[in-house]
Design a protein around this motif. Structure first.
Motif, PDB file in Angstrom:
ATOM      1  N   ILE A   1      40.165  31.386  45.315  1.00  0.00           N
ATOM      2  CA  ILE A   1      40.632  32.748  45.044  1.00  0.00           C
ATOM      3  C   ILE A   1      39.458  33.685  44.818  1.00  0.00           C
ATOM      4  CG2 ILE A   1      41.894  34.177  43.377  1.00  0.00           C
ATOM      5  CD1 ILE A   1      43.790  31.787  42.976  1.00  0.00           C
TER       6      ILE A   1
ATOM      7  N   ARG B   1      49.320  36.418  40.833  1.00  0.00           N
ATOM      8  CA  ARG B   1      48.378  37.083  41.733  1.00  0.00           C
ATOM      9  C   ARG B   1      48.950  38.399  42.270  1.00  0.00           C
ATOM     10  NH1 ARG B   1      45.470  33.680  46.168  1.00  0.00           N
ATOM     11  NH2 ARG B   1      44.266  35.622  46.099  1.00  0.00           N
TER      12      ARG B   1
ATOM     13  N   HIS C   1      46.508  41.159  44.240  1.00  0.00           N
ATOM     14  CA  HIS C   1      45.591  40.390  45.079  1.00  0.00           C
ATOM     15  C   HIS C   1      45.877  40.461  46.570  1.00  0.00           C
ATOM     16  CE1 HIS C   1      43.651  37.419  41.986  1.00  0.00           C
ATOM     17  NE2 HIS C   1      43.562  38.674  41.619  1.00  0.00           N
TER      18      HIS C   1
END
Length: 291
Positions: free
Chosen positions: A68, A253, A258
């Motif tokens: 990530i 996320r 994201h």
């Protein structure tokens, strides 16, 4: 200038050397060794299973956290994205083969072995000399050795769980479309709903297992019916657990912003996996519970 930028974009990112593959190998060995001993009834050694799972959780969480960070830092190119897609497709293909093996064992038992044990024309001696009182019915509620159990019905908790998983595919599709349309609120809401449906599914399956063990006498050791039932539904439950964890992480996320409509393979991978799990359950519901 354009050619130089294009070259930089297609540069393939290679991470630094890591000990995580070695740690993962140790975790897999401990998990397999511990699970084998637990199935054999060696419960003290079964604790090795939990140690192996803990090592795997550490390895995977560390690895995914690094992935990530690398993704959010812009280190991945289009070529890297294609590699991720190919890897996920091959992983799902291996999962298809995994479940195909267990379904194959189920069909082999139901179509061939039951006929042999029941004294078909070519195997009359097997029935006559070994188990003359055996009745070849499925589910096998009485084994050739005389052990008795009950078959799990389809229209209670299994039917409810089927509806839950089918609905979860619908909510995840809504979330995926919301991501493409830049609707962040709907994306977060419906991804979280899908994860919650996964948690509900697991809770109901645990309830079903408790009912099977305590009230029906249906256990992993209840002949070929019990073993195939728990192997198929149990491994599917494990996949639902992994998929639910995946969805929870995706929800977090999404809340952190994201993903973008142009770059969201991690979300697509979670969606692919979840839809695969749903399709497997449909086959399970038909061939394990109904037929």
């Amino acid at each position: 200038m354009s050619e130089q930028t294009n070259t930089e974009y297609e540069k393939y990112y290679v991470p630094e050397q890591s000990k995580l593959p070695f740690i993962g190998s140790i975790g897999l060995f401990l998990t397999a060794f511990g699970a084998g001993n637990m199935v054999q009834g060696n419960y003290p050694e079964g604790y090795i299973l939990y140690l192996g799972l803990a090592v795997l959780v550490y390895m995977l969480s560390t690895w995914w956290a690094a992935t990530i960070r690398e993704s959010m830092s812009g280190l991945y190119s289009a070529q890297m994205s294609r590699s991720f897609r190919q890897g996920m497709l091959w992983f799902i293909t291996s999962e298809v083969m995994f479940f195909a093996a267990f379904f194959g064992a189920l069909f082999y038992v139901r179509i061939l072995v039951m006929e042999w044990l029941g004294g078909s024309s070519n195997n009359a001696a097997t029935h006559e000399f070994l188990w003359p009182e055996f009745i070849p019915n499925w589910p096998m509620e009485k084994t050739p050795a005389g052990e008795t159990t009950q078959g799990m019905g389809a229209w209670g908790l299994p039917a409810i769980n089927t509806a839950i998983l089918l609905f979860s595919s619908f909510t995840l599709t809504i979330a995926h479309h919301a991501l493409i349309e830049k609707n962040r609120a709907t994306l977060i809401q419906f991804t979280a709903i899908t994860a919650a449906l996964g948690v509900i599914f697991m809770g109901l399956q645990i309830w079903e297992y408790i009912h099977a063990y305590t009230e029906m006498g249906l256990t992993l050791g209840s002949g070929i019916y019990g073993s195939t039932f728990f192997m198929l539904t149990g491994f599917h439950g494990l996949h639902v657990t992994v998929g639910t964890i995946f969805l929870i992480i995706l929800t977090i996320r999404c809340a952190k912003g994201h993903f973008t409509p142009q770059d969201h393979f991690a979300y697509e991978a979670g969606a692919w996996y979840w839809h695969f799990v749903d399709v497997v359950w449909v086959f399970l519901f038909i061939f394990v519970y109904i037929l």
